[in-house]
Write an enzyme that holds these catalytic residues in place. Sequence first.
Site, short mmCIF file in Angstrom:
data_model
loop_
_atom_site.label_atom_id
_atom_site.label_comp_id
_atom_site.label_asym_id
_atom_site.label_seq_id
_atom_site.Cartn_x
_atom_site.Cartn_y
_atom_site.Cartn_z
N HIS A 38 -4.51 0.60 -4.00
CA HIS A 38 -3.95 -0.55 -4.72
C HIS A 38 -4.55 -0.59 -6.12
O HIS A 38 -5.72 -0.91 -6.27
CB HIS A 38 -4.35 -1.87 -4.04
CG HIS A 38 -3.57 -2.20 -2.83
ND1 HIS A 38 -2.46 -2.99 -2.85
CD2 HIS A 38 -3.76 -1.86 -1.54
CE1 HIS A 38 -1.99 -3.12 -1.62
NE2 HIS A 38 -2.77 -2.44 -0.81
N SER A 46 0.83 -1.21 0.00
CA SER A 46 0.00 0.00 0.00
C SER A 46 0.85 1.25 0.00
O SER A 46 1.73 1.41 0.85
CB SER A 46 -0.86 0.07 1.26
OG SER A 46 -1.66 -1.05 1.39
N TYR A 52 -8.57 -10.46 3.41
CA TYR A 52 -9.74 -9.72 3.92
C TYR A 52 -10.68 -9.26 2.80
O TYR A 52 -11.81 -8.88 3.04
CB TYR A 52 -9.33 -8.55 4.81
CG TYR A 52 -8.58 -7.44 4.11
CD1 TYR A 52 -9.21 -6.55 3.25
CD2 TYR A 52 -7.21 -7.28 4.32
CE1 TYR A 52 -8.51 -5.55 2.62
CE2 TYR A 52 -6.50 -6.28 3.69
CZ TYR A 52 -7.17 -5.42 2.83
OH TYR A 52 -6.46 -4.43 2.20
N GLU A 53 -10.19 -9.27 1.56
CA GLU A 53 -11.05 -8.85 0.45
C GLU A 53 -12.10 -9.91 0.13
O GLU A 53 -13.03 -9.66 -0.63
CB GLU A 53 -10.21 -8.56 -0.80
CG GLU A 53 -9.35 -7.31 -0.64
CD GLU A 53 -8.43 -7.10 -1.84
OE1 GLU A 53 -8.91 -6.57 -2.84
OE2 GLU A 53 -7.24 -7.47 -1.75
N HIS A 107 -6.66 4.28 7.56
CA HIS A 107 -6.02 3.89 6.30
C HIS A 107 -5.33 5.09 5.62
O HIS A 107 -4.28 4.95 5.01
CB HIS A 107 -7.07 3.26 5.37
CG HIS A 107 -6.52 2.72 4.08
ND1 HIS A 107 -5.56 1.73 4.04
CD2 HIS A 107 -6.79 3.04 2.79
CE1 HIS A 107 -5.27 1.46 2.78
NE2 HIS A 107 -5.99 2.25 2.00
N MET A 132 -1.51 -7.06 7.07
CA MET A 132 -2.58 -7.93 6.58
C MET A 132 -2.23 -8.61 5.25
O MET A 132 -3.12 -9.01 4.50
CB MET A 132 -3.86 -7.11 6.40
CG MET A 132 -4.30 -6.38 7.67
SD MET A 132 -5.71 -5.34 7.34
CE MET A 132 -5.72 -4.29 8.81
N SER A 133 -0.95 -8.73 4.97
CA SER A 133 -0.57 -9.32 3.67
C SER A 133 0.68 -10.18 3.83
O SER A 133 1.00 -10.64 4.92
CB SER A 133 -0.31 -8.20 2.65
OG SER A 133 0.83 -7.47 3.01
N ASN A 189 2.69 3.33 10.75
CA ASN A 189 2.00 3.81 11.97
C ASN A 189 2.49 2.95 13.12
O ASN A 189 3.00 1.85 12.89
CB ASN A 189 0.48 3.65 11.80
CG ASN A 189 0.08 2.21 11.49
OD1 ASN A 189 0.25 1.74 10.36
ND2 ASN A 189 -0.39 1.50 12.48
N HIS A 219 -5.63 -9.55 -0.98
CA HIS A 219 -5.61 -9.76 0.48
C HIS A 219 -6.72 -10.72 0.87
O HIS A 219 -7.82 -10.68 0.29
CB HIS A 219 -5.83 -8.45 1.22
CG HIS A 219 -4.87 -7.36 0.89
ND1 HIS A 219 -5.02 -6.55 -0.20
CD2 HIS A 219 -3.74 -6.94 1.53
CE1 HIS A 219 -4.03 -5.67 -0.24
NE2 HIS A 219 -3.23 -5.89 0.79
N ALA A 226 2.96 -2.32 3.85
CA ALA A 226 2.80 -1.31 4.90
C ALA A 226 2.46 -2.08 6.17
O ALA A 226 1.70 -3.05 6.11
CB ALA A 226 1.67 -0.36 4.54
N1 HPA Z 1 -2.17 -3.24 11.53
C1 HPA Z 1 -2.41 -4.09 10.51
N2 HPA Z 1 -2.08 -3.81 9.26
C2 HPA Z 1 -1.48 -2.64 9.00
C3 HPA Z 1 -1.21 -1.72 10.02
C4 HPA Z 1 -1.56 -2.04 11.35
O1 HPA Z 1 -1.35 -1.27 12.31
N3 HPA Z 1 -0.59 -0.65 9.43
C5 HPA Z 1 -0.52 -0.94 8.10
N4 HPA Z 1 -1.05 -2.13 7.84
#
Ligand code: HPA
Length: 274
Positions: A61, A30, A85-86, A247, A211-212, A235, A83, A113
């Site tokens: 994306h 991302s 989650y999609e 996001h 998440m990937s 983050n 992903h 990310a």
């Molecule tokens: N958690 C999960 N996935 C992420 C995060 C997070 O804090 N930051 C970027 N992708």
Amino acid sequence: MYSYEKLQEIAQFIKSKLNCEPQIAITLGSGLGSLVGDIKNSVEIDYKDIPGFPLSTVEGHEGKLVCGKIGNKPVIAMKGRFHYYEGYDISQVVIAIRVFKLLGINDLLVTNAAGGINKCFSPGDLMIIRDHISLFAPSPLRGKNFDEFGARFPDMSEAYSKELRGLLKKASAELGINMQEGVYVFAKGPMYETPSEIRALNVLGADAVGMSTVPEVIAARHAGMNVMGISCITNMASGILNQPLNHEEVIQTAKQAEKNFTCVVKKVIDMWPV
Ligand code: HPA
């Protein structure tokens, strides 16, 4: 679930569009997609034009393959990945990795990310992925084994090649870009984690969460590919700072780190032993 023959058909289709034989595949996380601008003489293929390929549905994306040269190395990059989650079946999440293998590619750079769990990290840091924790990830190898790719019970003791990790350290040091190193843990998403989940993941030994990546790396290792991984810490994970996650912040910080990210990736591709 797809068949080996279906994967071969997809690989054949992609091959018919390419003007070079890529040796390194790159999955862009991302907000880290601008590297594709550094791919020369490129051929682009939209996912929607590839029969049997899933479509990427996430904001930030795009969905395309970009093939061409970085320096003198032929590469193929995924701008936009799939992903769990999609809503895809977990085997669909790794379809591109298996297709890359069928294109004759044995080297994979995965990027993402991620949220920083390690308190020594700061947003904007880049992290060399040393290892991952996949206990919470459904396995992309579940079901009948694809013997054509690899063993039923593949070894994961060096999921991220030690040699390639060393190369990444060398590349970043030569550029004067400081990189962190750590363990990436998969979270199913799409919700960010709770502070208690992050504390638990910290105890388990995770330095960053996302998440990937993990399903893709498992499929790549199953097929005997050499893997290098880079996380962009966008983050601090939930509960580490007293603020909610979103996001937009993830994309914005990835964009800020993108210059360093691109520099390191170009350098390490140049040094890559293929
Ligand atoms: N958690 C999960 N996935 C992420 C995060 C997070 O804090 N930051 C970027 N992708």
